[in-house]
Enzyme design. Structure first.
Site, PDB file in Angstrom:
ATOM      1  N   GLY A  59       9.033  -5.234 -35.368  1.00  0.00           N
ATOM      2  CA  GLY A  59       9.519  -4.231 -36.319  1.00  0.00           C
ATOM      3  C   GLY A  59       8.596  -3.021 -36.256  1.00  0.00           C
ATOM      4  N   PRO A  60       8.780  -2.048 -37.148  1.00  0.00           N
ATOM      5  CA  PRO A  60       8.027  -0.792 -37.045  1.00  0.00           C
ATOM      6  C   PRO A  60       6.522  -0.928 -37.304  1.00  0.00           C
TER       7      PRO A  60
ATOM      8  N   GLY B  52      -2.882   1.816 -22.392  1.00  0.00           N
ATOM      9  CA  GLY B  52      -3.806   2.892 -22.778  1.00  0.00           C
ATOM     10  C   GLY B  52      -3.614   3.393 -24.200  1.00  0.00           C
ATOM     11  N   THR B  53      -2.455   3.088 -24.788  1.00  0.00           N
ATOM     12  CA  THR B  53      -2.149   3.651 -26.121  1.00  0.00           C
ATOM     13  C   THR B  53      -1.512   2.591 -27.019  1.00  0.00           C
TER      14      THR B  53
ATOM     15  N   PHE C 142      13.610   7.640 -27.339  1.00  0.00           N
ATOM     16  CA  PHE C 142      13.709   8.736 -28.310  1.00  0.00           C
ATOM     17  C   PHE C 142      15.038   8.583 -29.036  1.00  0.00           C
TER      18      PHE C 142
ATOM     19  N   TYR D 244      16.479  -4.736 -32.688  1.00  0.00           N
ATOM     20  CA  TYR D 244      17.759  -4.128 -32.293  1.00  0.00           C
ATOM     21  C   TYR D 244      18.154  -4.456 -30.855  1.00  0.00           C
TER      22      TYR D 244
ATOM     23  N   ARG E 135       8.590  10.063 -31.509  1.00  0.00           N
ATOM     24  CA  ARG E 135       9.895  10.111 -30.846  1.00  0.00           C
ATOM     25  C   ARG E 135      11.016   9.524 -31.686  1.00  0.00           C
TER      26      ARG E 135
HETATM   27  C1  HXC Z   1      17.955  14.007 -25.393  1.00  0.00           C
HETATM   28  C2  HXC Z   1      16.261  13.890 -23.815  1.00  0.00           C
HETATM   29  C3  HXC Z   1      15.279  13.911 -24.846  1.00  0.00           C
HETATM   30  C4  HXC Z   1      15.739  13.995 -26.205  1.00  0.00           C
HETATM   31  C5  HXC Z   1      14.265  13.773 -22.926  1.00  0.00           C
HETATM   32  N1  HXC Z   1      15.572  13.812 -22.649  1.00  0.00           N
HETATM   33  N2  HXC Z   1      14.055  13.828 -24.250  1.00  0.00           N
HETATM   34  N3  HXC Z   1      17.583  13.927 -24.079  1.00  0.00           N
HETATM   35  N4  HXC Z   1      17.072  14.033 -26.416  1.00  0.00           N
HETATM   36  N5  HXC Z   1      14.889  13.994 -27.217  1.00  0.00           N
HETATM   37  C6  HXC Z   1      16.194  13.801 -21.328  1.00  0.00           C
HETATM   38  C7  HXC Z   1      15.726  14.990 -20.494  1.00  0.00           C
HETATM   39  O1  HXC Z   1      16.471  16.166 -20.785  1.00  0.00           O
HETATM   40  C8  HXC Z   1      15.978  14.474 -19.066  1.00  0.00           C
HETATM   41  O2  HXC Z   1      17.348  14.542 -18.723  1.00  0.00           O
HETATM   42  C9  HXC Z   1      15.644  12.990 -19.205  1.00  0.00           C
HETATM   43  O3  HXC Z   1      15.767  12.663 -20.600  1.00  0.00           O
HETATM   44  C10 HXC Z   1      14.216  12.682 -18.753  1.00  0.00           C
HETATM   45  O4  HXC Z   1      13.342  13.478 -19.518  1.00  0.00           O
HETATM   46  P1  HXC Z   1      11.877  13.891 -18.989  1.00  0.00           P
HETATM   47  O5  HXC Z   1      11.205  14.605 -20.100  1.00  0.00           O
HETATM   48  O6  HXC Z   1      12.008  14.554 -17.656  1.00  0.00           O
HETATM   49  O7  HXC Z   1      11.267  12.425 -18.714  1.00  0.00           O
HETATM   50  P2  HXC Z   1       9.775  11.961 -18.552  1.00  0.00           P
HETATM   51  O8  HXC Z   1       8.842  13.116 -18.387  1.00  0.00           O
HETATM   52  O9  HXC Z   1       9.816  10.919 -17.524  1.00  0.00           O
HETATM   53  O10 HXC Z   1       9.436  11.291 -19.987  1.00  0.00           O
HETATM   54  C11 HXC Z   1      10.058  10.118 -20.384  1.00  0.00           C
HETATM   55  C12 HXC Z   1      10.359  10.125 -21.891  1.00  0.00           C
HETATM   56  C13 HXC Z   1       9.096  10.517 -22.716  1.00  0.00           C
HETATM   57  C14 HXC Z   1      10.903   8.766 -22.254  1.00  0.00           C
HETATM   58  C15 HXC Z   1      11.446  11.192 -22.165  1.00  0.00           C
HETATM   59  O11 HXC Z   1       9.403  10.543 -24.097  1.00  0.00           O
HETATM   60  C16 HXC Z   1       7.974   9.545 -22.465  1.00  0.00           C
HETATM   61  O12 HXC Z   1       7.178   9.744 -21.536  1.00  0.00           O
HETATM   62  N6  HXC Z   1       7.890   8.429 -23.271  1.00  0.00           N
HETATM   63  C17 HXC Z   1       6.889   7.381 -23.075  1.00  0.00           C
HETATM   64  C18 HXC Z   1       6.391   6.793 -24.340  1.00  0.00           C
HETATM   65  C19 HXC Z   1       7.415   6.421 -25.395  1.00  0.00           C
HETATM   66  O13 HXC Z   1       8.594   6.843 -25.298  1.00  0.00           O
HETATM   67  N7  HXC Z   1       6.965   5.651 -26.392  1.00  0.00           N
HETATM   68  C20 HXC Z   1       7.802   5.254 -27.476  1.00  0.00           C
HETATM   69  C21 HXC Z   1       8.173   3.833 -27.362  1.00  0.00           C
HETATM   70  S1  HXC Z   1       8.680   3.347 -28.953  1.00  0.00           S
HETATM   71  P3  HXC Z   1      17.934  15.766 -17.806  1.00  0.00           P
HETATM   72  O14 HXC Z   1      19.363  15.410 -17.620  1.00  0.00           O
HETATM   73  O15 HXC Z   1      17.728  17.019 -18.597  1.00  0.00           O
HETATM   74  O16 HXC Z   1      17.159  15.754 -16.513  1.00  0.00           O
HETATM   75  C22 HXC Z   1       9.808   2.143 -28.902  1.00  0.00           C
HETATM   76  C23 HXC Z   1      10.038   1.538 -30.275  1.00  0.00           C
HETATM   77  C24 HXC Z   1      11.208   0.646 -30.362  1.00  0.00           C
HETATM   78  O17 HXC Z   1      10.318   1.827 -27.884  1.00  0.00           O
HETATM   79  C25 HXC Z   1      11.471   0.045 -31.711  1.00  0.00           C
HETATM   80  C26 HXC Z   1      11.052   0.681 -32.973  1.00  0.00           C
HETATM   81  C27 HXC Z   1      11.306  -0.118 -34.206  1.00  0.00           C
HETATM   82  P1  NAP Z   2       3.383   4.119 -26.930  1.00  0.00           P
HETATM   83  O1  NAP Z   2       1.992   4.267 -27.407  1.00  0.00           O
HETATM   84  O2  NAP Z   2       4.185   5.324 -26.617  1.00  0.00           O
HETATM   85  O3  NAP Z   2       3.368   3.145 -25.674  1.00  0.00           O
HETATM   86  C1  NAP Z   2       4.189   3.265 -24.551  1.00  0.00           C
HETATM   87  C2  NAP Z   2       3.340   3.120 -23.322  1.00  0.00           C
HETATM   88  O4  NAP Z   2       4.181   3.028 -22.180  1.00  0.00           O
HETATM   89  C3  NAP Z   2       2.391   4.285 -23.104  1.00  0.00           C
HETATM   90  O5  NAP Z   2       1.074   3.822 -22.988  1.00  0.00           O
HETATM   91  C4  NAP Z   2       2.862   4.926 -21.803  1.00  0.00           C
HETATM   92  O6  NAP Z   2       1.746   5.377 -21.029  1.00  0.00           O
HETATM   93  C5  NAP Z   2       3.572   3.750 -21.127  1.00  0.00           C
HETATM   94  N1  NAP Z   2       4.604   4.217 -20.209  1.00  0.00           N
HETATM   95  C6  NAP Z   2       5.660   5.023 -20.480  1.00  0.00           C
HETATM   96  N2  NAP Z   2       6.359   5.272 -19.372  1.00  0.00           N
HETATM   97  C7  NAP Z   2       5.745   4.604 -18.375  1.00  0.00           C
HETATM   98  C8  NAP Z   2       5.994   4.477 -16.985  1.00  0.00           C
HETATM   99  N3  NAP Z   2       7.030   5.085 -16.395  1.00  0.00           N
HETATM  100  N4  NAP Z   2       5.151   3.709 -16.254  1.00  0.00           N
HETATM  101  C9  NAP Z   2       4.094   3.096 -16.827  1.00  0.00           C
HETATM  102  N5  NAP Z   2       3.812   3.169 -18.139  1.00  0.00           N
HETATM  103  C10 NAP Z   2       4.628   3.932 -18.904  1.00  0.00           C
HETATM  104  O7  NAP Z   2       4.251   3.313 -28.018  1.00  0.00           O
HETATM  105  P2  NAP Z   2       3.988   1.892 -28.733  1.00  0.00           P
HETATM  106  O8  NAP Z   2       4.501   2.020 -30.110  1.00  0.00           O
HETATM  107  O9  NAP Z   2       2.607   1.418 -28.521  1.00  0.00           O
HETATM  108  O10 NAP Z   2       5.005   0.968 -27.932  1.00  0.00           O
HETATM  109  C11 NAP Z   2       4.560  -0.103 -27.128  1.00  0.00           C
HETATM  110  C12 NAP Z   2       5.672  -1.114 -26.939  1.00  0.00           C
HETATM  111  O11 NAP Z   2       6.059  -1.664 -28.196  1.00  0.00           O
HETATM  112  C13 NAP Z   2       6.957  -0.536 -26.334  1.00  0.00           C
HETATM  113  O12 NAP Z   2       7.556  -1.512 -25.496  1.00  0.00           O
HETATM  114  C14 NAP Z   2       7.831  -0.321 -27.545  1.00  0.00           C
HETATM  115  O13 NAP Z   2       9.205  -0.332 -27.220  1.00  0.00           O
HETATM  116  C15 NAP Z   2       7.444  -1.548 -28.356  1.00  0.00           C
HETATM  117  N6  NAP Z   2       7.747  -1.452 -29.794  1.00  0.00           N
HETATM  118  C16 NAP Z   2       7.068  -0.565 -30.579  1.00  0.00           C
HETATM  119  C17 NAP Z   2       7.354  -0.542 -31.927  1.00  0.00           C
HETATM  120  C18 NAP Z   2       6.648   0.382 -32.876  1.00  0.00           C
HETATM  121  O14 NAP Z   2       7.085   0.491 -34.033  1.00  0.00           O
HETATM  122  N7  NAP Z   2       5.555   1.018 -32.483  1.00  0.00           N
HETATM  123  C19 NAP Z   2       8.322  -1.405 -32.465  1.00  0.00           C
HETATM  124  C20 NAP Z   2       8.993  -2.275 -31.606  1.00  0.00           C
HETATM  125  C21 NAP Z   2       8.686  -2.313 -30.269  1.00  0.00           C
HETATM  126  P3  NAP Z   2       1.801   6.667 -20.080  1.00  0.00           P
HETATM  127  O15 NAP Z   2       2.383   7.783 -20.878  1.00  0.00           O
HETATM  128  O16 NAP Z   2       0.379   6.850 -19.648  1.00  0.00           O
HETATM  129  O17 NAP Z   2       2.671   6.281 -18.911  1.00  0.00           O
END
Ligand code: HXC
Ligand code: NAP
Length: 285
Positions: free
Chosen positions: A191-192, A18-19, A99, A149, A201
């Protein structure tokens, strides 16, 4: 871009479609003819994306609510897809959670949350769909999205780097074990690329984007379209003998950071003139 219609008649299941990058990959597959299913937690976001892409491409995109951390939720999402369109030819494990945080600040639940989404979620989706494909004797291409990484490790994103490493091991292992069932498994280490989900995050203050960009030999971040093109290729029949591959897609960042002498890029022409003269003087010594 691949030839038009490269995915006509094919079904694709994309987690986190979706994103961000998932939306980009869905858009590319849909424009090449695939019937896509995008699965994640937020049904409203999924529905909006599905509508937007279907309208643009003329090919149906389905929104399916699914929390990949829950096996029962994954099972229900896959059942929904099968009842509408049958088994997929393409499965993209793209959903992630991440994060930045000093590791000593993490609670057990923070660790569990990230590793459950990234590693266990990928495993549940792969097992659920893989078993059905094997039963039906149908081949398919699986793709996972990781990052360099996963290989090097990285501080401040330790749950993510650990889980992504597991995803790569899963992909390589199943490439070996399930190749006999016509199933291919590949990984893109990205990469990014600027997406709201990742950058909010990983760079909440916006301070690190310029540092990241400066480090990249290409002088820019990657784009969603670039990763979508690579993903489409890897999931297409044009890549039918590619399996077990981990493809680094980072504008040369990894080798640039690793190379011992790469910082010499900063040396000016004048400084090179001086250094070259110094080196030449040592001839014969
Ligand atoms: C420390 C944290 C925190 C933070 C959450 N927690 N955020 N701890 N620092 N910034 C802790 C909370 O306190 C809690 O622990 C536990 O993590 C779960 O947090 P919730 O908020 O209850 O979880 P939830 O609502 O399920 O959300 C999951 C999430 C959120 C991962 C925290 O950010 C999310 O929904 N993310 C989905 C999308 C995403 O992250 N996209 C980015 C992907 S980018 P406690 O102990 O308090 O219960 C990527 C790029 C890689 O992967 C490479 C780049 C080059
Ligand atoms: P993003 O938009 O945050 O994508 C993450 C997706 O995962 C969201 O659509 C989210 O949707 C879904 N998701 C999270 N928790 C989930 C759960 N419990 N069940 C089902 N779906 C869940 O970030 P993005 O940058 O596009 O990242 C996409 C992928 O690329 C990830 O694997 C990330 O690690 C990888 N990546 C990204 C980068 C970058 O620079 N952007 C670099 C390297 C790798 P909902 O919130 O609706 O669940």
């Amino acid at each position: 871009m691949l030839p038009p219609n490269s995915f006509v008649g094919k079904v694709a299941f994309i987690t986190g479609g979706g994103t961000g990058l998932g939306k980009g990959m869905t858009s590319a597959l849909s424009s090449l003819g695939a019937q896509c299913f995008i699965a994640s937690r937020k049904l409203d976001v999924l529905k909006e994306t599905a509508e937007e892409i279907s309208t643009k491409t003329g090919n149906k995109v389905h929104a399916v609510q699914c929390d990949v951390r829950e096996p029962s939720s994954v099972e229900a999402a896959v059942k929904q897809m099968i009842s509408i369109a049958g088994l997929p030819s393409v499965v993209i494990n793209n959903a992630a959670g991440n994060f930045i945080s000093p590791t000593e600040r993490l609670s057990p639940n923070a660790w569990k949350t990230i590793t459950d989404i990234v590693l266990n979620g990928t495993a549940y989706v792969t097992l659920e769909i893989g078993k059905e494909l094997i039963k039906a004797k149908k081949g398919a291409a699986f793709l996972s999205i990781t990052t360099p990484y996963a290989e090097t490790g990285s501080g401040f994103v330790v749950p993510s780097s650990s889980a992504k490493a597991g995803v790569e091991a899963l992909s390589k292992s199943l490439s070996a074990e399930w190749g006999r069932y016509g199933l291919r498994f590949n990984v893109i280490q990205s990469g990014p690329i600027k997406t709201k989900g990742a950058f909010s995050r990983l760079d909440p203050s916006g301070k690190f984007e310029n540092i990241m960009t400066d480090r990249l030999p290409t002088g820019r971040l990657g784009t969603v379209e670039e990763i979508a093109n690579l993903a489409s290729y890897l999931c297409s029949d044009y890549a039918s003998w590619i399996s077990g591959a981990v493809i680094r897609f980072d504008g040369g960042n990894y080798v640039s950071i690793a190379g011992e002498f790469n910082e010499l890029r900063k040396v000016t022409k004048e400084e090179w003139n001086v250094m070259e003269a110094m080196i030449r003087k040592t001839k014969g010594s």
